[in-house]
Design a protein around this motif. Structure first.
Motif, PDB file in Angstrom:
ATOM      1  N   ALA A   4     -16.792   2.396 -44.048  1.00 21.97           N
ATOM      2  CA  ALA A   4     -18.034   2.155 -43.310  1.00 21.97           C
ATOM      3  C   ALA A   4     -19.013   3.267 -43.645  1.00 21.97           C
ATOM      4  O   ALA A   4     -18.640   4.447 -43.691  1.00 21.97           O
ATOM      5  CB  ALA A   4     -17.780   2.125 -41.807  1.00 21.97           C
ATOM      6  N   LEU A  41     -18.337   3.894 -35.349  1.00 17.72           N
ATOM      7  CA  LEU A  41     -17.719   4.540 -36.503  1.00 17.72           C
ATOM      8  C   LEU A  41     -16.395   5.196 -36.116  1.00 17.72           C
ATOM      9  O   LEU A  41     -15.400   5.095 -36.855  1.00 17.72           O
ATOM     10  CB  LEU A  41     -18.665   5.590 -37.079  1.00 17.72           C
ATOM     11  CG  LEU A  41     -20.002   5.098 -37.640  1.00 17.72           C
ATOM     12  CD1 LEU A  41     -20.859   6.293 -38.054  1.00 17.72           C
ATOM     13  CD2 LEU A  41     -19.802   4.155 -38.809  1.00 17.72           C
ATOM     14  N   ALA A  95     -12.564   4.288 -37.514  1.00 11.86           N
ATOM     15  CA  ALA A  95     -11.679   5.292 -38.099  1.00 11.86           C
ATOM     16  C   ALA A  95     -10.369   5.413 -37.325  1.00 11.86           C
ATOM     17  O   ALA A  95      -9.281   5.389 -37.909  1.00 11.86           O
ATOM     18  CB  ALA A  95     -12.390   6.641 -38.149  1.00 11.86           C
ATOM     19  N   TRP A 139     -10.216   3.084 -41.080  1.00  5.86           N
ATOM     20  CA  TRP A 139     -11.290   3.049 -42.067  1.00  5.86           C
ATOM     21  C   TRP A 139     -11.739   4.469 -42.424  1.00  5.86           C
ATOM     22  O   TRP A 139     -11.691   5.385 -41.589  1.00  5.86           O
ATOM     23  CB  TRP A 139     -12.485   2.272 -41.517  1.00  5.86           C
ATOM     24  CG  TRP A 139     -12.327   0.786 -41.553  1.00  5.86           C
ATOM     25  CD1 TRP A 139     -11.217   0.057 -41.222  1.00  5.86           C
ATOM     26  CD2 TRP A 139     -13.330  -0.161 -41.943  1.00  5.86           C
ATOM     27  NE1 TRP A 139     -11.463  -1.278 -41.372  1.00  5.86           N
ATOM     28  CE2 TRP A 139     -12.757  -1.447 -41.816  1.00  5.86           C
ATOM     29  CE3 TRP A 139     -14.645  -0.050 -42.375  1.00  5.86           C
ATOM     30  CZ2 TRP A 139     -13.453  -2.614 -42.114  1.00  5.86           C
ATOM     31  CZ3 TRP A 139     -15.357  -1.209 -42.665  1.00  5.86           C
ATOM     32  CH2 TRP A 139     -14.763  -2.472 -42.537  1.00  5.86           C
ATOM     33  N   VAL A 172     -14.973   6.805 -43.157  1.00  4.32           N
ATOM     34  CA  VAL A 172     -16.339   6.784 -42.635  1.00  4.32           C
ATOM     35  C   VAL A 172     -17.208   7.771 -43.396  1.00  4.32           C
ATOM     36  O   VAL A 172     -16.792   8.909 -43.663  1.00  4.32           O
ATOM     37  CB  VAL A 172     -16.352   7.108 -41.126  1.00  4.32           C
ATOM     38  CG1 VAL A 172     -17.779   7.309 -40.620  1.00  4.32           C
ATOM     39  CG2 VAL A 172     -15.654   6.004 -40.333  1.00  4.32           C
ATOM     40  N   ALA A 221     -15.103  12.412 -41.229  1.00  3.82           N
ATOM     41  CA  ALA A 221     -16.032  11.663 -42.071  1.00  3.82           C
ATOM     42  C   ALA A 221     -16.705  12.579 -43.086  1.00  3.82           C
ATOM     43  O   ALA A 221     -16.641  13.811 -42.984  1.00  3.82           O
ATOM     44  CB  ALA A 221     -17.086  10.968 -41.216  1.00  3.82           C
TER      45      ALA A 221
END
Length: 254
Positions: free
Chosen positions: A5, A23, A27, A32, A34, A71
């Protein structure tokens, strides 16, 4: 292969206000990766520091906020109040998309109080369409062969405009909301990394506490959905863009 993302907003603290809870959930809950990007380093966001000094400070704050949730942070190095839909800026965003290779992209509402936000929204919209097109950067100066065009257009989501209104004060309702109640403290810790902005927003915006302001807006959206805190979004559903609401499928909608 890990899904990715990418939030591309205008200034270093915009993602923390508008979409960081979503977000964080992607995660934490879905594994995911980020990435958070700002079009500018926030070089006008101070009454005490020079543009170069505050830009350095705010890049560091952006990186620290992103790191707080594992991230990565990117700055596209446009300048505050000078974000313009033009060819160089568009190419920067396309190159970032091809490098990061996101499945989902978040950006500003097309209608907002701030022209930097609106121009960023247009740039990201155009870039998500252009990034899979091989000819777009063909033989362009600075083209990076390590990052080929995307395989397909990513899912594109527009965050709420700040305070949920356009430049005329008209309400812009989200198409759906994501419950961020369980991660609101994490979101607050990200926003608290932007310490330099407290004095600036107190002087220029009349806002005294970044985190309290963020929580108040999150509570407003949460109350509309029957939860403690929420973030609102609209999905870009134009021709050739994905139409399945991937974020809502993954995280639920309230």
């Amino acid at each position: 292969m890990t899904d990715i993302a990418l939030a591309i907003l205008a200034h270093p603290d915009d993602a923390e206000f508008l979409c960081a809870g979503t977000l964080i959930r992607l995660a934490k809950e879905k594994g995911w990766a980020v990435h958070v990007a700002s079009m500018t380093p926030g070089d006008c966001g101070s009454a005490e520091h020079t543009p170069e000094e505050i830009a350095r400070i705010r890049r560091g704050e952006g990186a620290a906020a992103a790191a707080a949730i594992g991230a990565a942070y990117h700055c596209l190095e446009e300048r505050d109040l000078r974000v313009i839909y033009n060819e160089p800026a568009l190419e920067k965003v396309v190159r970032l998309l091809n490098k990061v290779r996101p499945r989902v992209v978040f950006t500003h509402s097309p209608d907002d109080y701030h022209l930097d936000h609106e121009q960023t929204s247009k740039l990201v919209r155009a870039a998500t369409f252009a990034a899979p097109i091989g000819n777009f950067l063909h033989n362009r100066p600075g083209a990076d062969e390590r990052h080929p065009p995307l395989d397909h257009i990513p899912h594109l989501y527009y965050c709420d405009p700040l305070e949920g209104v356009d430049a005329f004060g008209n309400a812009i309702a989200p198409a759906f909301r994501v419950d961020v109640s369980a991660v609101i403290d994490d979101k607050g810790r990200m926003l608290a990394c932007h310490e330099s902005q407290r004095a600036w927003l107190r002087k220029h915006h009349g806002v005294d506490n970044l985190v309290d302001s963020m929580r108040a807006w999150g509570a407003t959206q949460g109350a509309a959905a029957g939860v403690a805190f929420a973030e609102g979004f609209r999905q870009h559903l134009g021709h050739s863009y994905p139409h399945d609401n991937l974020v809502a499928e993954l995280l639920g909608r309230v």
